[in-house]
Scaffold this motif. Structure first.
Motif, short mmCIF file in Angstrom:
data_model
loop_
_atom_site.label_atom_id
_atom_site.label_comp_id
_atom_site.label_asym_id
_atom_site.label_seq_id
_atom_site.Cartn_x
_atom_site.Cartn_y
_atom_site.Cartn_z
N ILE A 19 50.92 31.39 38.02
CA ILE A 19 51.98 32.22 38.61
C ILE A 19 53.34 31.62 38.26
CG2 ILE A 19 53.08 32.83 40.82
CD1 ILE A 19 50.81 34.64 40.52
N GLU A 24 51.01 35.97 35.56
CA GLU A 24 50.42 36.56 36.76
C GLU A 24 49.08 37.24 36.51
OE1 GLU A 24 52.06 38.81 40.60
OE2 GLU A 24 52.26 40.00 38.77
N LEU A 28 45.90 36.25 38.75
CA LEU A 28 45.21 37.20 39.62
C LEU A 28 43.70 37.20 39.36
CD1 LEU A 28 47.77 40.14 39.59
CD2 LEU A 28 47.32 38.50 41.44
N VAL A 50 48.17 36.81 47.68
CA VAL A 50 48.80 36.93 46.36
C VAL A 50 48.36 38.24 45.70
CG1 VAL A 50 48.93 35.93 44.04
CG2 VAL A 50 49.04 34.43 46.05
N ALA A 54 50.61 41.60 44.74
CA ALA A 54 50.62 42.17 43.39
C ALA A 54 50.28 43.67 43.44
CB ALA A 54 49.64 41.44 42.48
#
Length: 195
Positions: A19, A24, A28, A50, A54
């Protein structure tokens, strides 16, 4: 701790690093692995938050709400529960449901954790802005600032107060507010209100 716990911790640390380096999508995937491995692990909640954030940025609200409800069914502490509920409120406001957002934010506005309380107060103020009640919004943002003046959440509130006073026709006060924020290198105006 078991090897499984260390693996989950290492995965979480790697995801956090990804991150920070702007990767990202890769992060993820790792956070999803953590959820798939052990939904009851203490880092599952953080991983889920998180992912929810997103989904929210991508306006994938159904996926965000589904994950929140899955996490809420787990045994979590009151602060973790509040973090999830605050995200539900934010999603409700994103979708134009100010009544639902306001109800959930009100539940957390008196929370013992100051950061939870600040997110709730900012959320309540955001609802008032959405509804066009600028003076009530300003009062709520002021409460956020009073709760912990040096936090990023208070900086967001000060910025919003500046915008409000500008809209209410007081550009000089707005200028002063914005100048004070510019002096504060740690203002964190783009703070996502992560807890």
């Amino acid at each position: 701790q078991t090897a499984r716990d260390h693996r989950t911790e290492a995965l979480f640390a790697k995801g956090s690093c990804l991150i920070q380096t702007g990767r990202e999508p890769d992060a993820l995937m790792i956070f999803r692995q953590i959820l798939a491995r052990d939904l009851d692990h203490p880092l599952a909640l953080e991983s889920g938050l998180v992912i929810v954030d997103a989904y929210r940025r991508e306006e994938q609200f159904a996926l965000a709400k589904s994950l929140i409800h899955t996490l809420l069914r787990r045994r979590i502490d009151p602060r973790g529960r509040a973090q999830l509920q605050l995200r539900l409120a934010a999603i409700a406001l994103d979708q134009g449901n100010s009544a639902q957002a306001q109800t959930v934010y009100r539940l957390a506005a008196d929370h013992s954790d100051v950061s939870v309380r600040q997110v709730a107060l900012n959320g309540l103020a955001d609802v008032q802005v959405y509804l066009g009640h600028l003076q009530e919004a300003q009062r709520l943002y002021d409460r956020t600032i009073q709760a912990l003046p040096q936090s990023g959440l208070a900086a967001y509130a000060r910025y919003q107060v500046g915008r409000i006073v500008l809209q209410l026709g007081d550009p000089q006060t707005a200028i002063t507010t914005f100048e004070e924020l510019m002096k504060d290198a740690d203002a964190g105006l783009m703070d996502d209100a992560r807890l």
